[in-house]
Design a protein around this motif. Structure first.
Motif, mmCIF file in Angstrom:
data_model
loop_
_atom_site.group_PDB
_atom_site.id
_atom_site.type_symbol
_atom_site.label_atom_id
_atom_site.label_comp_id
_atom_site.label_asym_id
_atom_site.label_seq_id
_atom_site.Cartn_x
_atom_site.Cartn_y
_atom_site.Cartn_z
ATOM 1 N N GLN A 140 5.275 59.444 -15.353
ATOM 2 C CA GLN A 140 4.359 58.186 -14.945
ATOM 3 C C GLN A 140 2.941 59.051 -14.979
ATOM 4 O O GLN A 140 1.888 58.963 -15.056
ATOM 5 C CB GLN A 140 4.647 57.497 -14.046
ATOM 6 N N ARG A 153 9.571 59.495 -22.032
ATOM 7 C CA ARG A 153 9.431 57.971 -20.925
ATOM 8 C C ARG A 153 9.421 56.674 -21.461
ATOM 9 O O ARG A 153 10.295 56.463 -20.646
ATOM 10 C CB ARG A 153 7.446 58.069 -21.182
ATOM 11 N N LEU A 174 9.896 53.844 -18.924
ATOM 12 C CA LEU A 174 8.687 53.532 -18.802
ATOM 13 C C LEU A 174 7.761 53.590 -20.737
ATOM 14 O O LEU A 174 9.034 53.242 -21.194
ATOM 15 C CB LEU A 174 8.004 54.912 -18.597
ATOM 16 N N ARG A 215 1.627 54.431 -23.384
ATOM 17 C CA ARG A 215 1.104 54.334 -22.077
ATOM 18 C C ARG A 215 -0.503 53.864 -23.187
ATOM 19 O O ARG A 215 -1.866 53.643 -22.440
ATOM 20 C CB ARG A 215 0.072 56.076 -21.681
ATOM 21 N N ARG A 226 11.031 60.235 -13.355
ATOM 22 C CA ARG A 226 9.568 59.255 -13.536
ATOM 23 C C ARG A 226 8.809 58.970 -13.308
ATOM 24 O O ARG A 226 7.415 59.131 -13.906
ATOM 25 C CB ARG A 226 10.427 57.447 -13.891
#
Length: 331
Positions: free
Chosen positions: A300, A313, A318, A321, A296
């Motif tokens: 990231q 992701r 996650l 973005r 992860r």
């Protein structure tokens, strides 16, 4: 005194109504049994869409957790129903599992197997699961239920589970084959339901001073039948589960298969290990090979934004973005 009911083979639906009925009757006990015929069991929070309706097997939904499982006569069940007062010093469900599974682990170790409780609810021999378990509270009773795998038809389990693509089904079969082990593979001479039930009963007697009792079928039959009908009621069966942006199958504790629901990325499937926080296998990645395991933290910090990386992701929990990629996550 904790009653012990070694019942042997029973009707498939009765194997589930037994431990659901004891709490309704304010009873305690340990039930040992196995189903005469195979079926599929859904966890209480699972989505009905996870079932393959063409699997050709009867289906029920239990009132305790866990994921979809295929069950048959090559699995010996133990079902433990107790008052919370028996476990007053154990405050967390993981402790309930450890207590409940101690006789099962003890049995496997007595047969020379390096069995370990793998928290919260598996028993592993080495790195592979030989026993899956579920639990919860039902009508003010603590319930822990599970099985010992004598044998396990991986392909049948895969067919019972909805797969969005043939690749997802193949990934599930590959991962399940690597993640599960059976008594037949390890101690074939012992892989007999009667043998396992008898040995399990002795463990519960020795460790918990459980007492073998005749099961009161006549007295409890009406409640058993009513409970069984409720577990296969269409309204209860067809409930939706918790929404997710991806398809997910739990293979063993800490190991999951995930695939995007976005049809543009159905070719992508990953194996994700939560303890490592990493993707350990990828199927259908269209670009240059990625380094595995892929953590992860690596995702990231991954430079740039691409649709494929953004989906990876998402598959390891996650956040997105870039607001410009939001259309990737529609489903």
């Amino acid at each position: 005194m904790l009653p012990l009911y070694p019942l042997g083979p029973v009707d498939w639906l009765t194997t589930q109504s037994l431990y659901h009925t004891l709490p309704l009757l304010n009873e305690e006990g340990i039930v040992l049994c196995w189903p005469r015929t195979p079926y599929v069991s859904l966890g209480c929070h699972q989505d009905w869409a996870d079932v393959n309706p063409e699997c050709g097997l009867p289906i029920m939904r239990r009132r305790v957790g866990g994921s979809l499982v295929y069950l048959d006569a090559q699995q010996v069940f133990y079902q433990i129903v107790v008052s919370p007062s028996r476990l007053s010093r154990l405050s967390h469900p993981t402790q309930w599992y450890r207590w409940a599974l101690d006789p099962v682990v003890g049995l496997l170790r007595s047969w020379g197997l390096k069995a370990e409780h793998h928290a919260p609810a598996d028993i592993w021999v080495g790195s592979r699961k030989i026993s899956g378990n579920a639990g919860g509270t039902l009508d003010d009773r603590i319930v822990v239920v599970g099985n010992i795998l004598l044998d396990f038809p991986v392909a049948t389990m895969v067919r019972a589970r909805y797969a969005p693509t043939p690749q997802f089904a193949q990934a599930f079969e590959d991962t399940l084959t690597r993640s599960v082990v059976t008594l037949k593979a390890l101690r074939p001479a012992l892989a007999d339901p009667e043998t396992v039930q008898t040995a399990l009963a002795r463990q519960f007697q020795a460790r918990w001073h459980a007492t073998v009792m005749p099961f009161p079928w006549a007295r409890w039959d009406a409640t058993l039948q009513k409970t069984g009908r409720e577990l296969i009621d269409p309204g209860w069966l067809s409930q939706s589960g918790r929404p997710r942006p991806f398809y997910e199958v739990k293979v063993q504790e800490g190991r999951y298969l995930r695939a995007p629901k976005d049809p543009r990325f159905h070719h992508l499937t990953v194996e994700y290990e939560t303890a490592r926080g990493a993707i350990t296998r990828i199927w259908g990645w269209p670009d240059d090979p990625l380094p595995l395991p892929l953590s992860r933290e690596q995702l990231q910090m991954w430079p740039g934004v691409s649709p494929g990386i953004e989906w990876l992701r998402q598959l390891v929990d996650l956040p997105q973005r870039s607001p410009h990629s939001s259309t990737l996550f529609s489903h």
